[in-house]
Design an enzyme around this catalytic site. Sequence first.
Site, PDB file in Angstrom:
ATOM      1  N   ASN A  54      -1.548   5.759  15.068  1.00  0.00           N
ATOM      2  CA  ASN A  54      -2.618   5.866  16.068  1.00  0.00           C
ATOM      3  C   ASN A  54      -3.284   7.240  16.057  1.00  0.00           C
ATOM      4  OD1 ASN A  54      -2.213   3.234  16.727  1.00  0.00           O
ATOM      5  ND2 ASN A  54      -1.584   3.590  18.841  1.00  0.00           N
ATOM      6  N   TYR A 113       0.831  -1.204   0.000  1.00  0.00           N
ATOM      7  CA  TYR A 113       0.000   0.000   0.000  1.00  0.00           C
ATOM      8  C   TYR A 113       0.874   1.267   0.000  1.00  0.00           C
ATOM      9  CZ  TYR A 113      -3.737  -3.140   1.790  1.00  0.00           C
ATOM     10  OH  TYR A 113      -4.649  -4.142   1.985  1.00  0.00           O
ATOM     11  N   SER A 159       6.604  -4.787   4.258  1.00  0.00           N
ATOM     12  CA  SER A 159       7.183  -5.608   5.317  1.00  0.00           C
ATOM     13  C   SER A 159       7.600  -7.006   4.927  1.00  0.00           C
ATOM     14  CB  SER A 159       6.221  -5.696   6.488  1.00  0.00           C
ATOM     15  OG  SER A 159       6.269  -4.491   7.181  1.00  0.00           O
ATOM     16  N   GLU A 172      -7.202  -5.683   8.888  1.00  0.00           N
ATOM     17  CA  GLU A 172      -5.776  -5.645   9.222  1.00  0.00           C
ATOM     18  C   GLU A 172      -5.594  -5.121  10.642  1.00  0.00           C
ATOM     19  OE1 GLU A 172      -3.315  -3.412   6.508  1.00  0.00           O
ATOM     20  OE2 GLU A 172      -1.660  -3.350   7.921  1.00  0.00           O
ATOM     21  N   THR A 225       0.444   8.243   5.151  1.00  0.00           N
ATOM     22  CA  THR A 225      -0.929   8.182   5.633  1.00  0.00           C
ATOM     23  C   THR A 225      -1.924   8.517   4.529  1.00  0.00           C
ATOM     24  OG1 THR A 225      -0.249   8.771   7.846  1.00  0.00           O
ATOM     25  CG2 THR A 225      -2.511   9.325   7.245  1.00  0.00           C
TER      26      THR A 225
END
Length: 401
Positions: free
Chosen positions: A378, A133, A166, A248, A140
């Site tokens: 967060n 992504y 990742s 996710e 973001t």
Amino acid sequence: MDFELTDAQLKWRDEVRAFIRHNVTPELLHERDKSPEGMLRYGPEGLGFRKKVGRTGWHGLAWPKEYGGMGRGVIEQYILVRELDYAKISPHTVYDMTVTVVAPTIMRYGTEQNKQEFLPAIARGEIRTALGYSEPDAGTDLASLRTRAELDGDEWVINGSKIWNSSAHGSTHQWLLVRTDPQARRHEGISIVMVPMTARGIEVRPLIAWSDYQTNQLFFTDVRVPRGHLIGEVNKGWQYIVGALDLERGGLAETGDLKRELDELIEACRAVRIGDASLIDQPHVGRRLAELDADVEVAQLYGLYGASLLEGGEVPSTTLTASKVYSSELRTKIADFGMQIFGIHGQLSWRDPDAPGRGAMERLYRSAPMNRFGGGTNEVMRDIIAQRGYGMPTYGRSKRN
Ligand SMILES: Cc1cc2nc3c(=O)[nH]c(=O)nc-3n(C[C@H](O)[C@H](O)[C@H](O)COP(=O)(O)OP(=O)(O)OC[C@H]3O[C@@H](n4cnc5c(N)ncnc54)[C@H](O)[C@@H]3O)c2cc1C
């Protein structure tokens, strides 16, 4: 909801525990412990364990039988992941987002060809996807992604770059978010393509995080994949990943792992002596550990609650997002407390025989921040909870649509 597990769910938990006892061998644990990040990743033992899980059919545990699944509940899946997590069998290797995010999205939105081609192989544990992504200049603001896929005859041709990818170094495929219509509004010209990592034109460059965790930057140069590798319909990718991102976040609330980390901290506090007493006998240490234990219990109940809503057919966006925020911040609290009470010794790494708790807190301290931004920061998660959960006004970000 009733927070007690039913007899059948308890029986299932015991079955999973027995499987773990039989199959988590010393060799597997050794491979995990010697990995710099202390997580089981893509060594021969880890991949062998993944195949064993595949042979039980558990990758498709909560999938409908029509897709080769076992038709069991999401709560049973939650129990399985929690137990694997507790055994520190990283979901990255065994029960990763290929199973919990990619497969459900294909079931929901994929074409018949997508389903036939990918679901049975995922169920057997043969496909491991990395989530492609994030992009270097997007972060973001995911919808500003520029990696593009253009149709050329019967193939998509992909060009661009992904960052913080990742699992690229251990995955078989990319679950890749691409721009398929540059003229469309930001959220409307995006699609998902399954890209085999063996396709020509993909370059993987490792990026090692503070915690020794390997993530990667990927470059795609004229990478060609068959037309049928587009998931669902063209230009509907954003709609598909909104639900996938919620799943996710649910997957990122790794509560078994949290419980294990706290248990390791408690064990280390018992082992460290101050004069005649153990560190755990210090009232302020015992009290804080009890508080953290209660917090971990809340995180587990949160996870169970999310699973129960998913089982009812809902994708409980706010609940899953809140449980990701809660558990990731709790992980930091556990690590901070461990570092505080062990003082300077807390900084000793797992390689040092004098490290309290075999260096678990030092490792945790370096890895905990990742959960606070992985799968979305967060700060942004709080924004989502406020807007979707409590109907508070949107600002800034979505006005650019
Ligand atoms: C080790 C690691 C592994 C990762 N793994 C993957 C992966 O496998 N696949 C993948 O696609 N991505 C992955 N990511 C990307 C991760 O999800 C992003 O880091 C994240 O989405 C944030 O993007 P950014 O780092 O570019 O931060 P930025 O978007 O640049 O944000 C910087 C800061 O600004 C804040 N901010 C930005 N926008 C807002 C807003 N609207 N409101 C309030 N605050 C805001 C953020 O909260 C943050 O604190 C990984 C990242 C890392 C570092």
